[in-house]
Write an enzyme that holds these catalytic residues in place. Sequence first.
Site, short mmCIF file in Angstrom:
data_model
loop_
_atom_site.label_atom_id
_atom_site.label_comp_id
_atom_site.label_asym_id
_atom_site.label_seq_id
_atom_site.Cartn_x
_atom_site.Cartn_y
_atom_site.Cartn_z
N CYS A 370 0.84 -1.20 0.00
CA CYS A 370 0.00 0.00 0.00
C CYS A 370 0.87 1.25 0.00
O CYS A 370 1.84 1.35 0.76
CB CYS A 370 -0.92 0.00 1.21
N GLY A 405 -0.10 -4.17 8.18
CA GLY A 405 0.89 -4.03 9.24
C GLY A 405 1.13 -5.28 10.05
O GLY A 405 1.86 -5.26 11.03
#
Length: 439
Positions: A370, A405
């Site tokens: 991303c 993450g």
Amino acid sequence: MAVAAAAASIAVGQVARTDKRKDRSRSPRGQAKSESDAKITHDVNKAEVDLLDGHSAEDIFRSSQNRSGYTYDDLICLPGHIAFGVHDVCLDSRFSKGITLKTPIVSSPMDTVTEHKMAIAMALQGGIGVIHTNLTVDAQVREVMQVKKFKNGFIMDPICVKPTMSLLELDELRQKCGFMGFPVTEDGKMGSKLLGLVTQRDTDFLDSRASTQVGAVMEKVGDLVLAEEGVELAAANQIIRDKKLGKLPVVTKGGRLVALVARADLNKQADFPLATKDKNGSLMVAAAIGTRPADRDRVRALVAAGVDAIIVDSSQGDSTFQHDIIRWMKVEFPELQVVGGNVVTRQQAKHLIECGVDGLRVGMGIGSICTTQEVCACGRAQASAVYNVAKVARAYGIPILADGGISSPGHIVKALCLGAGAAMCGSLLAGTEETPGEY
């Protein structure tokens, strides 16, 4: 007078001696001991009060003095007392309002992560997979159907070969795949008419491998032992044992190949008590879509194929385009579970909740591929995003997925502690045997 003076003198002497004794009791050594005892008592009382020496999430994220954003790596969970075993741990959670998970892990809708193999593996272990949208509508529908039709122990997508394939090409395929037997179908694809089965014993010691075709040496379908579609796994396994078969093709009444059972898999088969299943006993699967008008046709096709949930795949979830398609889906298919996103703020979450979502996907700019934070200068540190969105979503009974993450099991634990219903994993799963492509 003399007697009175003497008595007074004696009294004064006694008082003086008493005062001296008192003075001696206040000697430096005695006084230090008294002070030490008092300090110990005070410290013990204070320690009892301060045993919880960490910070609550409320202290960290809602303090008026704090204006920082926190990532997973900025935080650590303090250990506590353990009075239970691993078998006592319950990880039951929710993917959406209507879908519960025994294992709070979701595979990301990335074209390097989730197609039917990964979705099947995730559902068997108690999670759920999301089929990516970088496919044609028909291809995505096929992926969903393969998950819904899966039965443990049956090979639902065996590699098939054409009868016109040469033995030389077959040798190359064997070397590439690592196994020796293949079903032979009319067009070399699953679901077409079964013509036979070719194994190593059919091709050993044959010359002219470049010119000899599979159809000339295979065992014809008329000589094979077959099982009819709908056969139970236990019955199929018994046929293999009784007939001493290496492979048992499963076909429709019209002779089309729908599955294969292999002798080599008999010892590998296991029960999956945590499996995520629908009311019919089929594995559950989700699929991703975009927000374009054409995606409405994609939704219709996916629902017809039996998809259990739709995830709207967008880096910025709070847009009029997503609002419109969410409202449309909830009107058109009221029972369909719809997960909106991605969002990172309370206001974004509130807007999608008002549109009728059954779940929220949280994260912006922190995934492995991303670039939203770099390109658009938008996003939020993931731990802060998960906590804040979970806070408002919980008030409405909406589960959230912590997306992005996640690079270790510890990050999954932190996401759950911060309020996520499940962690969406991408790069953590990429490159495994169940992912698309070759590595």
